[in-house]
Motif scaffolding. Structure first.
Motif, PDB file in Angstrom:
ATOM      1  N   VAL A 291       0.844  -1.188   0.000  1.00 15.06           N
ATOM      2  CA  VAL A 291       0.000   0.000   0.000  1.00 15.06           C
ATOM      3  C   VAL A 291       0.885   1.244   0.000  1.00 15.06           C
ATOM      4  O   VAL A 291       2.050   1.208   0.417  1.00 15.06           O
ATOM      5  N   ASP A 292       0.317   2.362  -0.468  1.00 12.06           N
ATOM      6  CA  ASP A 292       1.109   3.584  -0.544  1.00 12.06           C
ATOM      7  C   ASP A 292       1.066   4.358   0.772  1.00 12.06           C
ATOM      8  O   ASP A 292       0.342   4.006   1.712  1.00 12.06           O
ATOM      9  N   ALA A 293       1.856   5.420   0.820  1.00 12.66           N
ATOM     10  CA  ALA A 293       1.968   6.210   2.048  1.00 12.66           C
ATOM     11  C   ALA A 293       0.635   6.830   2.443  1.00 12.66           C
ATOM     12  O   ALA A 293       0.324   6.959   3.639  1.00 12.66           O
ATOM     13  N   ALA A 294      -0.176   7.216   1.451  1.00 11.82           N
ATOM     14  CA  ALA A 294      -1.471   7.836   1.751  1.00 11.82           C
ATOM     15  C   ALA A 294      -2.382   6.871   2.496  1.00 11.82           C
ATOM     16  O   ALA A 294      -3.091   7.271   3.429  1.00 11.82           O
ATOM     17  N   TYR A 295      -2.364   5.586   2.117  1.00 15.75           N
ATOM     18  CA  TYR A 295      -3.182   4.578   2.796  1.00 15.75           C
ATOM     19  C   TYR A 295      -2.730   4.423   4.253  1.00 15.75           C
ATOM     20  O   TYR A 295      -3.557   4.349   5.168  1.00 15.75           O
ATOM     21  N   ILE A 296      -1.424   4.345   4.457  1.00 10.02           N
ATOM     22  CA  ILE A 296      -0.899   4.211   5.820  1.00 10.02           C
ATOM     23  C   ILE A 296      -1.301   5.425   6.657  1.00 10.02           C
ATOM     24  O   ILE A 296      -1.777   5.291   7.788  1.00 10.02           O
ATOM     25  N   ALA A 297      -1.102   6.612   6.115  1.00  9.38           N
ATOM     26  CA  ALA A 297      -1.429   7.834   6.854  1.00  9.38           C
ATOM     27  C   ALA A 297      -2.906   7.909   7.183  1.00  9.38           C
ATOM     28  O   ALA A 297      -3.297   8.398   8.246  1.00  9.38           O
ATOM     29  N   GLN A 298      -3.741   7.406   6.295  1.00  8.86           N
ATOM     30  CA  GLN A 298      -5.183   7.490   6.485  1.00  8.86           C
ATOM     31  C   GLN A 298      -5.702   6.478   7.499  1.00  8.86           C
ATOM     32  O   GLN A 298      -6.652   6.748   8.232  1.00  8.86           O
ATOM     33  N   ASN A 299      -5.080   5.300   7.571  1.00 14.35           N
ATOM     34  CA  ASN A 299      -5.639   4.205   8.366  1.00 14.35           C
ATOM     35  C   ASN A 299      -4.865   3.869   9.632  1.00 14.35           C
ATOM     36  O   ASN A 299      -5.395   3.187  10.506  1.00 14.35           O
ATOM     37  N   PHE A 300      -3.615   4.310   9.753  1.00 16.72           N
ATOM     38  CA  PHE A 300      -2.834   3.931  10.926  1.00 16.72           C
ATOM     39  C   PHE A 300      -3.279   4.719  12.153  1.00 16.72           C
ATOM     40  O   PHE A 300      -3.482   5.935  12.094  1.00 16.72           O
ATOM     41  N   VAL A 301      -3.419   4.019  13.277  1.00 10.16           N
ATOM     42  CA  VAL A 301      -3.770   4.636  14.556  1.00 10.16           C
ATOM     43  C   VAL A 301      -2.656   4.342  15.544  1.00 10.16           C
ATOM     44  O   VAL A 301      -2.329   3.183  15.800  1.00 10.16           O
ATOM     45  N   GLU A 302      -2.066   5.370  16.093  1.00  9.18           N
ATOM     46  CA  GLU A 302      -0.954   5.222  17.028  1.00  9.18           C
ATOM     47  C   GLU A 302      -1.486   5.109  18.455  1.00  9.18           C
ATOM     48  O   GLU A 302      -1.943   6.075  19.044  1.00  9.18           O
ATOM     49  N   MET A 303      -1.463   3.861  18.978  1.00  4.39           N
ATOM     50  CA  MET A 303      -1.986   3.650  20.327  1.00  4.39           C
ATOM     51  C   MET A 303      -1.112   2.719  21.154  1.00  4.39           C
ATOM     52  O   MET A 303      -1.430   2.410  22.285  1.00  4.39           O
ATOM     53  N   GLN A 304      -0.006   2.220  20.573  1.00  2.00           N
ATOM     54  CA  GLN A 304       0.841   1.308  21.333  1.00  2.00           C
ATOM     55  C   GLN A 304       1.454   2.016  22.541  1.00  2.00           C
ATOM     56  O   GLN A 304       1.936   3.143  22.423  1.00  2.00           O
ATOM     57  N   THR A 305       1.426   1.334  23.661  1.00  2.90           N
ATOM     58  CA  THR A 305       1.982   1.935  24.868  1.00  2.90           C
ATOM     59  C   THR A 305       3.490   2.117  24.764  1.00  2.90           C
ATOM     60  O   THR A 305       4.057   2.980  25.426  1.00  2.90           O
ATOM     61  N   ASP A 306       4.149   1.302  23.933  1.00  2.00           N
ATOM     62  CA  ASP A 306       5.601   1.384  23.792  1.00  2.00           C
ATOM     63  C   ASP A 306       6.019   2.078  22.496  1.00  2.00           C
ATOM     64  O   ASP A 306       7.167   1.980  22.082  1.00  2.00           O
ATOM     65  N   PHE A 307       5.105   2.779  21.849  1.00  2.00           N
ATOM     66  CA  PHE A 307       5.422   3.436  20.594  1.00  2.00           C
ATOM     67  C   PHE A 307       6.583   4.423  20.726  1.00  2.00           C
ATOM     68  O   PHE A 307       7.470   4.450  19.870  1.00  2.00           O
ATOM     69  N   PRO A 308       6.646   5.250  21.787  1.00  2.00           N
ATOM     70  CA  PRO A 308       7.775   6.186  21.894  1.00  2.00           C
ATOM     71  C   PRO A 308       9.134   5.505  21.902  1.00  2.00           C
ATOM     72  O   PRO A 308      10.115   6.058  21.408  1.00  2.00           O
ATOM     73  N   ARG A 309       9.207   4.293  22.453  1.00  2.00           N
ATOM     74  CA  ARG A 309      10.484   3.580  22.493  1.00  2.00           C
ATOM     75  C   ARG A 309      10.992   3.283  21.083  1.00  2.00           C
ATOM     76  O   ARG A 309      12.188   3.277  20.832  1.00  2.00           O
ATOM     77  N   LEU A 310      10.057   3.049  20.157  1.00  2.00           N
ATOM     78  CA  LEU A 310      10.442   2.739  18.784  1.00  2.00           C
ATOM     79  C   LEU A 310      11.051   3.949  18.090  1.00  2.00           C
ATOM     80  O   LEU A 310      11.864   3.809  17.176  1.00  2.00           O
ATOM     81  N   THR A 311      10.682   5.147  18.506  1.00  2.00           N
ATOM     82  CA  THR A 311      11.171   6.361  17.839  1.00  2.00           C
ATOM     83  C   THR A 311      12.438   6.918  18.478  1.00  2.00           C
ATOM     84  O   THR A 311      12.974   7.921  18.013  1.00  2.00           O
ATOM     85  N   GLU A 312      12.919   6.277  19.533  1.00  2.00           N
ATOM     86  CA  GLU A 312      14.153   6.730  20.168  1.00  2.00           C
ATOM     87  C   GLU A 312      15.360   6.367  19.298  1.00  2.00           C
ATOM     88  O   GLU A 312      15.315   5.425  18.506  1.00  2.00           O
ATOM     89  N   HIS A 313      16.452   7.106  19.476  1.00  2.00           N
ATOM     90  CA  HIS A 313      17.681   6.837  18.728  1.00  2.00           C
ATOM     91  C   HIS A 313      18.414   5.659  19.367  1.00  2.00           C
ATOM     92  O   HIS A 313      19.304   5.822  20.200  1.00  2.00           O
ATOM     93  N   GLY A 314      18.015   4.471  18.968  1.00  2.00           N
ATOM     94  CA  GLY A 314      18.615   3.253  19.496  1.00  2.00           C
ATOM     95  C   GLY A 314      18.115   2.056  18.716  1.00  2.00           C
ATOM     96  O   GLY A 314      17.206   2.155  17.880  1.00  2.00           O
ATOM     97  N   ASN A 315      18.717   0.896  18.962  1.00  2.00           N
ATOM     98  CA  ASN A 315      18.284  -0.341  18.321  1.00  2.00           C
ATOM     99  C   ASN A 315      17.085  -0.911  19.069  1.00  2.00           C
ATOM    100  O   ASN A 315      17.054  -0.897  20.305  1.00  2.00           O
ATOM    101  N   THR A 316      16.104  -1.427  18.342  1.00  2.32           N
ATOM    102  CA  THR A 316      14.893  -1.948  18.958  1.00  2.32           C
ATOM    103  C   THR A 316      14.444  -3.215  18.249  1.00  2.32           C
ATOM    104  O   THR A 316      14.416  -3.267  17.018  1.00  2.32           O
ATOM    105  N   PHE A 317      14.103  -4.242  19.038  1.00  2.00           N
ATOM    106  CA  PHE A 317      13.443  -5.439  18.514  1.00  2.00           C
ATOM    107  C   PHE A 317      11.966  -5.349  18.861  1.00  2.00           C
ATOM    108  O   PHE A 317      11.600  -5.115  20.017  1.00  2.00           O
ATOM    109  N   VAL A 318      11.112  -5.531  17.864  1.00  5.63           N
ATOM    110  CA  VAL A 318       9.663  -5.516  18.062  1.00  5.63           C
ATOM    111  C   VAL A 318       9.133  -6.908  17.720  1.00  5.63           C
ATOM    112  O   VAL A 318       9.206  -7.341  16.568  1.00  5.63           O
ATOM    113  N   HIS A 319       8.614  -7.617  18.729  1.00 14.08           N
ATOM    114  CA  HIS A 319       8.109  -8.968  18.535  1.00 14.08           C
ATOM    115  C   HIS A 319       6.584  -8.952  18.524  1.00 14.08           C
ATOM    116  O   HIS A 319       5.953  -8.160  19.222  1.00 14.08           O
TER     117      HIS A 319
END
Length: 619
Positions: A14-42
């Motif tokens: 899907v294109d960026a417009a679809y993602i922007a339109q449908n994605f909902v940011e609600m993960q409790t650990d979402f900020p950790r993913l945007t930090e400047h560091g390595n992250t494993f998401v299982h």
């Protein structure tokens, strides 16, 4: 024809417009993913890992108005899907030792640079020509040092006529093709010729290129986020390569964001060191987050579905669009009132008073089991339990967003196909359609386990890593059969508890393993978690002597198939490995033995009510 608002799209396509339109940011650990560091998401398949990664892409963030232009972004992220076709192909299994490590690392690096060049080419209007050429020259210099050859793709096109970033992408695509051809053709040769291609790496190739990206005049001076999606598709030698990259801690230039489907086989590097959290990386387990925080998941899913309904021009609320069975709700309320009245009468005739909190708890725990026993009697042909309603669909999805969207999409299509006259929009999904789709969808989940595996992989996984690979275990057929038996045993046991009016705990949906699982049982449980039939939580209640033990929760998607109560909180049973091993061999005997055991005065139960813990121990 109206568009189905619940259609499940592959996030990669899907294109960026679809993602922007449908994605909902609600993960409790979402900020950790945007930090400047390595992250494993299982997370299990369908929990939204790929959508989560793609939401960090520059074009998506700009469309969501998190930045006005590329230069204003807090990071620059590139999405790199790790497909089985690219890295899990059989030819990798023919190489051992340094060869597979070196060639595999090079191939992985070239896939990353390909995506990097494609992203930069999409934003080439924001980057000056001189800056673009500097990046291209740096790439070609490093590539030649690594032993690569830069070949012009078209005899009629000069380097200046091709975009600098497009030229880099062309070189990467050609090199990836040549490496794959080398690997594929080796079995057809009488002797193995020396590999003559490039051998790029992390510190000598990817990191310098990431530094060059920071120097581009239209980009922010921030680390490059390399988002490697589905890393458990990598063979174990390449997982070790990736771990070695993580261990370098080069996060000032490159931050690795790695997703797995709960089957990443090793955390060891090429030199056999173990990467550790939090020094080398942080970790997010979406499945555990959803299992432990159902309210968070429910709120997130409500936002997702509300957004999709609004995007489709449907103004109904989620509860209006997925209505309940009103007659069943009325009967459940009546039964709850009966339970409260019974406690009131007991309080009048007994000195042992039961407080209002306990009465509410009893009503919550026993209302649905009593109703299910009622409709399982002589009137069962006239009424079956309804799983309709938005809240019920949330519970059925077991923390997997796709497991809500898939049946909802089928329901929507069924309404469209069955209506007599065309309508502009669907305003609700009738209860009868909800229940029909849910029953079929629940039963279908077990079908893959009933099929016999027809092919067994020739190559054996290095099981010394401690985790058996689903795709490379030589006993795959046996594992599927044992898992099918285990699921059948648990489902029938939980149904038996539900129909037993004398059972202390009637609403059971999980087991806590009180002792150490055998390797055979561990493989079966791991397979169940990998495929989504089970969820594992390490937050089980403490046993008297055993400390914290793993808890295995049956996917609520299976609830309708086994006619279980899927709503809200449920009890868990303490169980021994030998009991589950019996279930793996003979589900009927397991159910018979366990129900008889639980009926005795020595049975033990443990109820975990999401923070309110009650321990029951019979005498």
């Amino acid at each position: 024809m109206s568009t189905n608002p619940f259609g499940v799209q592959n996030p990669e396509h899907v294109d960026a417009a679809y993602i922007a339109q449908n994605f909902v940011e609600m993960q409790t650990d979402f900020p950790r993913l945007t930090e400047h560091g390595n992250t494993f998401v299982h997370g299990a398949r369908g929990t939204g890992k790929s959508m989560l990664l793609r939401s960090l892409e520059p074009r998506v963030m700009i469309l969501q108005e998190k930045a006005a232009k590329l230069k204003d972004l807090p990071f620059v992220a590139i999405h790199v899907p790790l497909r089985t076709a690219d890295f899990g192909a059989p030819e990798f299994n023919r190489y051992k030792g340094y060869a597979v490590n070196a060639i595999g690392e090079h191939l992985l690096a070239m896939h990353i640079v390909l995506r990097m060049a494609q992203l930069l080419d999409n934003f080439s209007s924001d980057i000056s020509a001189s800056s673009s050429r500097a990046f291209r020259d740096r790439f070609e210099t490093l590539f030649k040092i690594a032993g690569g050859s830069v070949v012009q793709n078209s005899a009629s096109a000069s380097a200046d006529e091709v975009s600098a970033f497009r030229r880099v992408a062309d070189v990467c695509e050609r090199d990836i093709f040549e490496v794959r051809q080398y690997l594929v053709r080796q079995p057809f040769k009488n002797a193995n010729p020396d590999y003559q291609g490039a051998l790029t790496g992390f510190l000598d190739f990817l990191v310098p290129l990431a530094r060059e990206v920071k120097e581009l005049d239209g980009l922010p001076r921030v680390p490059l986020f390399v988002m490697l999606d589905d890393a458990d598709n990598l063979p174990i030698p390449l997982q070790r390569v990736l771990n070695s990259w993580v261990s370098t801690r080069s996060t000032s230039d490159i931050c690795l964001k790695v997703t797995t489907q709960l089957a990443y086989a090793t955390m060891r590097t090429l030199d056999n060191r173990i990467i550790e959290s939090p020094h080398d990386y942080t970790e997010v387990n979406l499945t555990a987050v959803y299992t432990a925080s159902l309210d968070t998941y429910s709120r997130r899913l409500e936002k997702i579905i509300t957004k999709r309904l609004l995007n489709a021009g449907i103004e109904a609320t989620v509860d209006e669009f997925f209505p309940l069975d009103t007659s069943q709700e009325a009967r459940l309320k009546a039964i709850a009132a009966e339970i409260r009245e019974e406690h009131g009468e007991k309080n009048l005739s007994s000195e042992d008073q039961v407080g209002p909190a306990r009465v509410r708890d009893e009503a919550r725990r026993y209302t649905v089991p009593r109703f299910m026993r009622e409709i399982s009697g002589s009137s069962r042909s006239a009424h079956t339990f309804s799983y309709a309603g938005f809240r019920s669909l949330v519970d059925l999805s077991s923390g997997v967003v796709r497991w809500f969207l898939e049946p909802a999409s089928r329901m929507y299509d069924r309404v469209i196909s069955e209506r007599v006259e065309p309508l502009d929009k669907v305003s609700e999904i009738p209860v009868s359609i909800q229940d029909g789709i849910i029953r079929d969808w629940s039963g279908e989940f077990l079908e893959p386990l009933t099929r016999q595996t027809t092919e067994i992989a020739d190559a054996q996984t290095d099981l010394s890593e401690g985790i058996a690979s689903l795709h490379a275990d030589g006993h795959e057929t046996v594992l599927y059969e044992q898992l099918r038996n285990l699921i059948e045993g648990l489902g029938r046991l939980f149904r038996g508890k539900l129909l037993d009016p004398k059972a202390r705990e009637q609403r059971v949906f999980s087991v806590v393993l009180r002792d150490q699982a055998t390797p055979e049982l561990e493989r079966v449980l791991n397979l169940g978690v990998r495929l989504g039939y089970l969820q594992r939580s390490d937050n089980a209640a403490k046993e008297a002597l055993g400390g914290r033990r793993p808890r295995y929760i049956l996917a609520r998607r299976l609830g309708p198939h086994y006619k279980l109560d899927i709503s809200g909180h449920a009890a868990h049973l303490s169980i021994m490995s030998k009991d589950l091993e019996l279930a793996m061999r003979n589900p009927a005997d397991f159910v018979k033995v366990r129900l008889k055991q639980d009926a005795s005065s020595d049975s033990q139960f443990s109820l975990d009510l999401e923070g309110d813990r009650f321990e029951y121990s019979g005498n």
